[in-house]
Design a protein around this motif. Structure first.
Motif, short mmCIF file in Angstrom:
data_model
loop_
_atom_site.label_atom_id
_atom_site.label_comp_id
_atom_site.label_asym_id
_atom_site.label_seq_id
_atom_site.Cartn_x
_atom_site.Cartn_y
_atom_site.Cartn_z
N UNK A 32 37.62 30.14 33.36
CA UNK A 32 37.20 29.88 31.98
C UNK A 32 36.67 28.46 31.83
N UNK A 33 37.39 27.51 32.41
CA UNK A 33 36.97 26.12 32.33
C UNK A 33 35.62 25.92 33.02
N UNK A 34 35.43 26.65 34.13
CA UNK A 34 34.20 26.51 34.92
C UNK A 34 32.98 26.97 34.13
N UNK A 35 33.15 28.03 33.32
CA UNK A 35 32.00 28.55 32.56
C UNK A 35 31.94 27.99 31.15
N UNK A 36 32.89 27.09 30.83
CA UNK A 36 32.86 26.44 29.52
C UNK A 36 33.46 27.26 28.41
N UNK A 37 34.35 28.20 28.75
CA UNK A 37 34.99 29.02 27.73
C UNK A 37 36.43 28.59 27.53
N UNK A 38 37.02 29.06 26.44
CA UNK A 38 38.45 28.86 26.19
C UNK A 38 39.05 30.21 25.85
N UNK A 39 40.34 30.41 26.20
CA UNK A 39 40.95 31.70 25.91
C UNK A 39 41.53 31.79 24.50
N UNK A 40 41.24 30.78 23.67
CA UNK A 40 41.69 30.84 22.28
C UNK A 40 40.56 31.26 21.34
N UNK A 41 39.38 31.55 21.93
CA UNK A 41 38.26 32.04 21.14
C UNK A 41 37.41 30.96 20.51
N UNK A 42 37.77 29.67 20.69
CA UNK A 42 36.99 28.60 20.08
C UNK A 42 35.61 28.48 20.72
N UNK A 43 35.54 28.75 22.02
CA UNK A 43 34.25 28.71 22.70
C UNK A 43 34.17 29.89 23.64
N UNK A 44 33.34 30.87 23.25
CA UNK A 44 33.31 32.11 24.01
C UNK A 44 34.51 32.97 23.64
N UNK A 45 34.44 34.23 24.01
CA UNK A 45 35.58 35.10 23.73
C UNK A 45 35.86 35.92 24.98
N UNK A 46 36.66 35.36 25.88
CA UNK A 46 37.04 36.01 27.13
C UNK A 46 38.54 35.83 27.32
N UNK A 47 39.36 36.38 26.42
CA UNK A 47 40.78 36.06 26.41
C UNK A 47 41.56 36.56 27.62
N UNK A 48 41.10 37.67 28.23
CA UNK A 48 41.82 38.28 29.35
C UNK A 48 40.81 38.88 30.32
N UNK A 90 58.20 42.90 31.61
CA UNK A 90 58.58 41.50 31.45
C UNK A 90 57.44 40.67 30.86
N UNK A 91 56.23 41.23 30.86
CA UNK A 91 55.06 40.50 30.38
C UNK A 91 54.72 40.93 28.96
N UNK A 92 54.62 39.98 28.06
CA UNK A 92 54.34 40.28 26.66
C UNK A 92 52.95 40.85 26.46
N UNK A 93 51.99 40.46 27.30
CA UNK A 93 50.60 40.82 27.06
C UNK A 93 50.15 42.10 27.75
N UNK A 94 51.05 42.79 28.44
CA UNK A 94 50.66 44.04 29.07
C UNK A 94 50.38 45.07 27.99
N UNK A 95 49.36 45.92 28.23
CA UNK A 95 48.92 46.90 27.24
C UNK A 95 50.11 47.72 26.74
N UNK A 96 50.19 47.87 25.42
CA UNK A 96 51.32 48.59 24.83
C UNK A 96 51.11 50.10 24.92
N UNK A 97 52.17 50.84 24.61
CA UNK A 97 52.09 52.29 24.64
C UNK A 97 52.48 52.83 26.00
N UNK A 98 52.33 54.12 26.15
CA UNK A 98 52.71 54.77 27.40
C UNK A 98 51.60 54.59 28.43
N UNK A 99 51.46 53.36 28.90
CA UNK A 99 50.35 53.02 29.78
C UNK A 99 50.40 53.79 31.09
N UNK A 100 51.58 54.11 31.57
CA UNK A 100 51.67 54.75 32.89
C UNK A 100 51.31 56.23 32.84
#
Length: 250
Positions: free
Chosen positions: A48-64, A173-183
Motif C-alpha cells: 500500500x505504501x509503495x503505491x501511495x495508498x492507505x488502508x483507511x480509505x484516505x488515499x485510494x480504497x484498497x483495505x484488504x 481468532x481473526x476479527x476481519x475474516x468474512x462473517x457467516x458460514x464461510x466454510x
C-alpha cells in the motif's frame, strides 16, 4: 499512480459494464495481478505504501487483499465480457499470470498471504470463487491444473468444515475474516470447481485418468490424519449426510 487510480475506481464506484470493459482495456487486470503476485515476500501494508495508498480509505480504497481478488471475480463474467472470445482471453490472462497467488493460497500448512495468516483466511473463499470463474475456458483450465497442489488443496477444502477444526478455530481468532458460514460457501464453490474440471461445458473428450486422480485424492494430508479417506469415499459420506452444501452441486 495509474495502478492505484484504476483499482480504486472499480472498487469504490458502480459503473456500467461498458465502462468496466474500458477499465479492462486500460490495464486493470494486469494491475490487480501485479498487486496479488507480490503476496509471497511482502507485507500488505508495505505494498500500500509503495503505491501511495492507505488502508483507511484516505488515499485510494484498497483495505484488504480480498478486495483485489473480488475485482477479478466481478470482471471475469459474461455480463461484463459478453463476447466469448474476450472472456476467454481474460480468463487465460489471469490463469497464466496468477501463479504466486495460487502458490500462497494452496499452502494450507503455512497459511500466509502477504505474510499474514488473517489475509490467507480472508481470501480463501474468493480464491476458490475466482478459480471457479476461470475454469470455464479450456486453455485457462489446463494452465490452472498445472499449478502444483491446486486440485488437491481445493478438494480438501470441501471437507474442512468437518475434518479440519484447527483451520476453523484459527480463522475465528481473526476479527476481519468474512462473517457467516464461510466454510459451507468454500465447500459449495470448491465442489462446483471439481465438477467443472471433471465435466467441462464444452463438448470435449473427458479425461478418465483425471477422474481417477480426483477420486483417489486423500481428503486429509498424512500430517492431519493417519487414515487415508479418498475423495470418492468422503463425498459419498457427505451426500448421505443430506447436507445441501454438497448435494446441490454433485
Amino acid at each position: 499512480g495509474k495502478a492505484l487510480d484504476l483499482t480504486t475506481e472499480v472498487v469504490v464506484n458502480t459503473h456500467s459494464a461498458s465502462y468496466q470493459r474500458r477499465l479492462i482495456d486500460a490495464g486493470l487486470i494486469h494491475v490487480v495481478l501485479g498487486f496479488l503476485n507480490r503476496c509471497e515476500n511482502e507485507k500488505f501494508t508495505d505494498i500500500l505504501a509503495d503505491v501511495g495508498a492507505t488502508n483507511d480509505g484516505e488515499k485510494g480504497y484498497l483495505p484488504m487483499p480480498c478486495v483485489w481478488v473480488n475485482v477479478l471475480v466481478n470482471l471475469i463474467n459474461s455480463h461484463i465480457l459478453p463476447h466469448q472470445k474476450r472472456l476467454d482471453e481474460c480468463r487465460v490472462q489471469v490463469a497464466e499470470a496468477i501463479g504466486p497467488f495460487v502458490k500462497c493460497m494452496c499452502d494450507d500448512s503455512k497459511r500466509e498471504l502477504f505474510k499474514s495468516n488473517m489475509h490467507w483466511h480472508n481470501n480463501f473463499l474468493w480464491f476458490v470463487i475466482l478459480m471457479r470463474r476461470l475454469i470455464g475456458t479450456r486453455q485457462a483450465r489446463e494452465v490452472l491444473l498445472e499449478y502444483k497442489g491446486i486440485l488437491k488443496k481445493i478438494i480438501r477444502s470441501i471437507f474442512w468444515k468437518i475434518h479440519r477444526p484447527d483451520i476453523l478455530e484459527e480463522a475465528n481468532k481473526h476479527e476481519n475474516v468474512v462473517e457467516g458460514d464461510i466454510y459451507s460457501k468454500i465447500a459449495h464453490n470448491a465442489s462446483w470447481f471439481i465438477q467443472a474440471v471433471m465435466y467441462p461445458d464444452e463438448d470435449t473428450f473427458q479425461d478418465v485418468s483425471l477422474h481417477m486422480v480426483i477420486g483417489k485424492t486423500p481428503i486429509l494430508s498424512k500430517d492431519n490424519s493417519k487414515e487415508c479417506t479418498l475423495f470418492v469415499v468422503g463425498l459419498i459420506h457427505l451426500l448421505k449426510s443430506n447436507d445441501a452444501t454438497y448435494s446441490d452441486n454433485n
